[in-house]
Scaffold this active site. Structure first.
Site, PDB file in Angstrom:
ATOM      1  CB  SER A  15      -0.928  -0.011   1.218  1.00 15.70           C
ATOM      2  OG  SER A  15      -1.818  -1.100   1.149  1.00 15.70           O
ATOM      3  CB  CYS A  43      -2.996  -4.244   3.605  1.00 14.62           C
ATOM      4  SG  CYS A  43      -4.693  -3.693   3.888  1.00 14.62           S
ATOM      5  CB  CYS A  48      -6.203  -5.247   6.319  1.00 11.57           C
ATOM      6  SG  CYS A  48      -4.585  -4.598   6.719  1.00 11.57           S
ATOM      7  CE  LYS A  51      -8.325  -7.872   9.912  1.00 16.30           C
ATOM      8  NZ  LYS A  51      -7.144  -7.533  10.657  1.00 16.30           N
ATOM      9  CE1 TYR A 178      -3.480  -6.491  13.244  1.00 14.75           C
ATOM     10  CE2 TYR A 178      -1.771  -5.732  14.743  1.00 14.75           C
ATOM     11  CZ  TYR A 178      -2.221  -5.966  13.461  1.00 14.75           C
ATOM     12  OH  TYR A 178      -1.405  -5.668  12.392  1.00 14.75           O
ATOM     13  CB  ILE A 179      -2.285 -11.082  14.111  1.00 14.14           C
ATOM     14  CG1 ILE A 179      -1.946  -9.844  13.279  1.00 14.14           C
ATOM     15  CG2 ILE A 179      -2.288 -12.322  13.219  1.00 14.14           C
ATOM     16  CD1 ILE A 179      -0.569  -9.880  12.641  1.00 14.14           C
ATOM     17  CD  GLU A 182      -7.817  -8.458  13.850  1.00  9.13           C
ATOM     18  OE1 GLU A 182      -8.189  -7.278  13.864  1.00  9.13           O
ATOM     19  OE2 GLU A 182      -6.938  -8.879  13.064  1.00  9.13           O
ATOM     20  CG  HIS A 437     -32.642   8.225  20.748  1.00 11.56           C
ATOM     21  ND1 HIS A 437     -32.017   7.442  21.689  1.00 11.56           N
ATOM     22  CD2 HIS A 437     -33.968   7.922  20.804  1.00 11.56           C
ATOM     23  CE1 HIS A 437     -32.920   6.710  22.312  1.00 11.56           C
ATOM     24  NE2 HIS A 437     -34.108   6.981  21.788  1.00 11.56           N
ATOM     25  CD  GLU A 442     -28.668   7.615  22.003  1.00  9.95           C
ATOM     26  OE1 GLU A 442     -29.233   8.560  22.564  1.00  9.95           O
ATOM     27  OE2 GLU A 442     -29.274   6.726  21.360  1.00  9.95           O
TER      28      GLU A 442
END
Length: 463
Positions: A15, A43, A48, A51, A178-179, A182, A437, A442
């Site tokens: 990228s 990626c 990414c 995944k 995180y890998i 996930e 809402h 919110e």
């Protein structure tokens, strides 16, 4: 002035490299970009994008279960792993084609092959050599092979996980980032008996403590086993093809697959960096300054190969700063502060800015606004999973220095929260913002009173 074949040679078609090559070519610069595998990098090809597609696939069992509470009656469902893999491959091929088309349209020369530096201005690809005024290295990183682990050759990594010939019945994943988290959720959602093994006290280090604990508890409630303070000491392959994993605690467990997700290392071997005089660090990462310039004036590096922040949008941002600095006469430092990120676990995490723990170290006194509730989408389904929203505020200036969300669409919220955090807005601005809402988001603008204060390192009741 020396006469070069090119104004810019980019090594690496991920990228960051593609963005730099395309922008420079659009400016009329003579540009070539070399990639030895496929354009799109980690990626798009093995990170990414696939995944996230697998995350979507793994969420359907919960969607099916939740649909009953909304009046839907579903028949028998069945998952087909080869179909998912084939459809994923088709989408990746489409995206790679777009990367190539963008480069070609811009006028960049595309070279399929491995590039190697011969000196500070010369690059060899195969039997050809080219000279360039500027060289940009954007070769990314790869999973740490963990060769010190006996039996590591029997294990898979995130790369192989996307293309397994068959879905395993059971898997153990070592790692707590995180890998690892996930993929643990992906495999569990697809019906695989899943265990996560992590050497630390709690998964997802450097994330906010509430997010770490919240995801841990939710994963265990779903049926994922999480073994903290634990590592594999060896992995042995049995005659039936299954794997015996020896644990540090003394136990031994058997799995169909063992996946190692214990960090990534820069792709700098065999690039000829030493020939050009480019300095590297202890991990092999290319050392750069705030403008992404290496120790050699005309050689630059961006993305995971520099081991700064290993995120695709960061590499793209670094590429754009590089273009400003080198080709637009506008020296632009890379800003790595307040980067929004997401963990596509289940539940999802979206975060930007400082965790409570990091903010305490930097600012000392804090105001913490925290809400935990069951999101509206779970009320009719009966799902007990909670959502957590948290704002971290510097008490002295009342600036919101961190925002953290755990729950549905948390990543989407983090992207939008990144704007006020980057703009250094105060909690008063959040309080003056009207809510939409009914939404979960919110809550971020209706938490008017702090849940607790942090004073002298201790949590204090605000009343």
């Amino acid at each position: 002035m020396a006469d070069f074949d090119l104004d810019l040679f980019v090594i690496g078609g991920g990228s960051g490299g593609v963005r730099a090559a395309r922008l420079a070519a659009q400016m009329g610069k003579r540009v070539a970009i070399a990639e030895e595998y496929r354009f799109g990098g980690t990626c798009v090809i093995r990170g990414c994008v696939p995944k996230k597609l697998f995350v979507y696939a793994s969420q359907f069992p919960e969607h099916f279960a939740d649909a009953v509470g909304y009046g839907w009656t579903l028949g028998e469902t069945r998952f087909d792993w080869p179909t998912l893999v084939a459809n994923k491959d088709r989408e990746i091929a489409r995206l790679e084609g777009l990367y190539r088309k963008g480069l070609d349209t811009a006028g960049a020369r595309i070279i399929d092959g491995r590039a190697e530096l011969l000196d500070r201005h010369t690059v060899r690809v195969g039997d050809s050599t080219l000279t360039a005024k500027h060289i940009l290295v954007a070769t990314g990183g790869r999973p740490n092979p963990h060769q010190a682990l006996p039996g590591h050759e029997h294990c898979i990594f995130s790369n192989e996980a996307f293309d397994l010939p068959a879905l395993p019945r059971s898997i153990a994943i070592e790692g707590g980032g995180y890998i690892a988290v996930e993929f643990a959720n992906i495999f569990h959602g697809l019906g695989v008996e899943t265990a996560l093994v992590y050497r630390g006290k709690e998964i997802l280090g450097r994330f906010d403590g509430d997010m770490r604990r919240g995801v841990h508890e939710a994963m265990e409630a779903k049926g994922i086993r999480i073994l903290c303070h634990e590592i594999f000491e060896s992995v042995q392959k049995r005659t039936d093809g299954r794997l015996d994993a020896q644990l540090k605690s003394g136990g031994k467990e058997t799995f169909d697959q063992v996946m190692l997700a214990i960090g990534r290392i820069p792709n700098t071997e065999g690039l000829g960096l030493e020939k050009a005089g480019v300095e590297t660090g202890v991990k092999g990462e290319i050392l750069v300054d705030d403008h992404s310039r290496t120790s050699i004036e005309n050689i630059w590096a961006i993305g995971d190969v520099t081991d700064r922040v290993q995120l695709t949008p960061v590499a793209i941002h670094e590429a754009m700063c590089f273009i400003e600095t080198v080709f637009r006469d506008n020296p632009t430092k890379v800003d790595h502060e307040d980067i929004a990120t997401a963990v596509f676990s289940q539940p999802e995490i979206g975060t930007v800015g400082l965790s409570e723990e990091a903010a305490q170290e930097r600012y000392g006194d804090l105001e913490i606004y925290r809400a935990s509730f069951r999101p509206m989408r779970h009320t009719l389904s009966g799902r007990r999973e909670k959502m957590i929203m948290k704002l971290v505020v510097d008490a002295a200036t009342r600036r919101v220095v961190g925002a953290h969300v755990m729950g549905p669409d948390a990543g989407e919220m983090a992207q939008l929260l990144a704007i006020p955090i980057k703009a250094k807005l105060t909690k008063d601005v959040f309080d003056r913002t009207m809510a939409v809402h009914p939404t979960a988001a919110e809550e971020l603008v209706t938490m008017y009173k702090p849940t607790y204060l942090v004073r002298g390192g201790e949590r204090v009741d605000p009343s």
